[in-house]
Design a protein around this motif. Structure first.
Motif, PDB file in Angstrom:
ATOM      1  N   THR A 191       0.856  -1.189   0.000  1.00 60.16           N
ATOM      2  CA  THR A 191       0.000   0.000   0.000  1.00 60.16           C
ATOM      3  C   THR A 191       0.888   1.233   0.000  1.00 60.16           C
ATOM      4  N   PHE A 192       0.612   2.148  -0.934  1.00 63.12           N
ATOM      5  CA  PHE A 192       1.310   3.422  -1.016  1.00 63.12           C
ATOM      6  C   PHE A 192       0.328   4.514  -0.622  1.00 63.12           C
ATOM      7  N   THR A 193       0.701   5.308   0.378  1.00 64.11           N
ATOM      8  CA  THR A 193      -0.165   6.371   0.870  1.00 64.11           C
ATOM      9  C   THR A 193       0.413   7.720   0.466  1.00 64.11           C
ATOM     10  N   SER A 218      -8.233   3.632  -0.063  1.00 66.66           N
ATOM     11  CA  SER A 218      -8.578   4.510   1.050  1.00 66.66           C
ATOM     12  C   SER A 218     -10.030   4.955   0.951  1.00 66.66           C
ATOM     13  N   ALA A 278      -4.714   6.378  -0.732  1.00 65.45           N
ATOM     14  CA  ALA A 278      -3.820   5.219  -0.799  1.00 65.45           C
ATOM     15  C   ALA A 278      -4.234   4.311  -1.947  1.00 65.45           C
ATOM     16  N   THR A 338      -3.399   0.247  -3.208  1.00 66.85           N
ATOM     17  CA  THR A 338      -2.825  -1.037  -2.804  1.00 66.85           C
ATOM     18  C   THR A 338      -2.623  -1.857  -4.059  1.00 66.85           C
ATOM     19  N   THR A 375       9.115   6.876   0.772  1.00 66.90           N
ATOM     20  CA  THR A 375       8.563   7.998   1.522  1.00 66.90           C
ATOM     21  C   THR A 375       9.321   9.283   1.177  1.00 66.90           C
TER      22      THR A 375
END
Length: 365
Positions: A37-39, A75, A84, A86, A105
């Motif tokens: 998952t990238f937020t 999200s 987000a 995924t 990040t």
């Protein structure tokens, strides 16, 4: 963005859209084998307004030319300060593998959207059945997270199919939600046992016998389905055979229909095959200072590519909204699939992939 900026109230901020493209990665987490998952947050102090289940398109700087990849938001818009995606890295995937290896990040990336109509907001009902396989769980999770925040009493049957127990994405969170949402019933279906984790639940593939066990009253529910195309096809056929009202069935698919190539104007084709100049329509790409001719049945995007003008495009059938540009003058015929809002059309925006000029045209590109 300074720390002080993080504490602004929502009504002090404007909504993010794809005209404010850049996102900043604020978190990367593992969900399952080859699933992350990238937020993101906006780098322009904006908040995110979208329907649960919608998607965005990321511009990934892979190689000499960036690639466009469309990902559903996992999200919920009930938590509007971040979004987000995924994603699962398939064998041979290019864009997703690049994300796994390079998107850390603090990194910044361009994005387009949100877009899509696969949302329970578009089809409100008293009872839902969310059925998914693999990473097709992501829009279901977005909708379920919204329901947990805003309507936790909603009657939802949530069915997810996976190959092995450890490949159930969001399993721990789903089990937690199952203990908090009184109307939520969870059903997991596993194809094979694993040496890594014991399993005492349902085994096999979804079929006419197992579906009533997981959702006995499925005929009374609004059904949302997402997963690989063979999986969705099997679910469709199963519901049709059971006499289900298919007007209450909805699925998410980014499948692209075959589009016959249109020859570029004044190419090296034999004279008999050349388009006639008096049938073509002039297009000026103001941002690139390029003028070209668009032949009949050719889209603005095809004309741009023939003239060497780069316009970002992902789905190329009017769904993702990536190829949205501002029209300065002229008229077009546009047949889109939800990738542009009515207010954007009123402001003069078009989707290049599904717009054909009706007159001389000038656009910002």
């Amino acid at each position: 963005m300074t720390d002080l900026d993080l504490y602004r109230h929502l009504d002090e901020m404007t909504p993010w859209d794809d005209r404010l493209q850049v996102l900043e990665v604020i978190g990367v987490s593992d969900e399952a084998p080859d699933v992350k998952t990238f937020t993101f947050r906006s780098d322009n102090q904006t908040w995110f307004r979208y329907k649960p289940g919608q998607f965005i398109t990321l511009e990934l700087p892979v190689g000499d030319e960036p690639v466009m990849r469309t990902y559903t938001l996992s999200s919920s818009p009930s938590r509007p300060f971040a979004i987000a995606v995924t994603v699962k890295a398939q064998p041979g995937s290019i864009g997703t593998r690049w994300m796994f290896e390079s998107l850390k990040t603090g990194a910044h990336i361009k994005a387009y959207g949100p877009a899509g109509d696969f949302s329970h907001h578009s089809h409100p009902a008293a009872k839902y059945l969310f059925i998914s396989a693999g990473s097709g769980i992501t829009p279901m999770m977005s909708m379920l997270r919204w329901l947990n925040d805003c309507a936790p009493w909603t009657d939802v049957a949530f069915v997810n199919c996976a190959r092995r127990p450890e490949e159930i994405i969001f399993r721990k969170e789903l089990e937690l939600l199952g203990s908090r949402m009184p109307g939520l019933s969870l059903g997991f279906l596993i194809e094979e046992r694993s040496s890594r984790e014991s399993w005492f639940g349902h085994m096999g593939r979804i079929d006419a016998v197992r579906l009533p066990l997981l959702a006995p009253d499925f005929r009374e529910r609004e059904v949302f389905c997402c997963g690989p195309e063979p999986f969705m096809r099997a679910v469709r056929q199963m519901l049709e055979a059971a006499g289900f009202d298919m007007a209450c069935y909805h699925e998410e698919s980014f499948g692209k229909p075959a589009i016959a190539p249109v020859p570029a104007p004044f190419s090296d084709a034999p004279p008999a095959e050349q388009p006639s100049a008096d049938m073509a329509v002039a297009i000026r790409f103001a941002g690139s200072d390029v003028e070209t001719m668009c032949v009949p049945d050719q889209t603005v995007l095809q004309a741009a590519r023939a003239a060497g003008v780069r316009i970002s495009a992902a789905c190329e059938f009017g769904l993702c909204g990536t190829c949205k540009v501002k029209k300065l003058s002229g008229e077009v015929e546009m047949s889109h699939n939800g990738g542009i809002l009515d207010e954007e059309i009123a402001e003069g925006y078009i989707l290049c992939c599904c717009s054909k000029p009706l007159s001389a045209l000038e656009i910002v590109a």
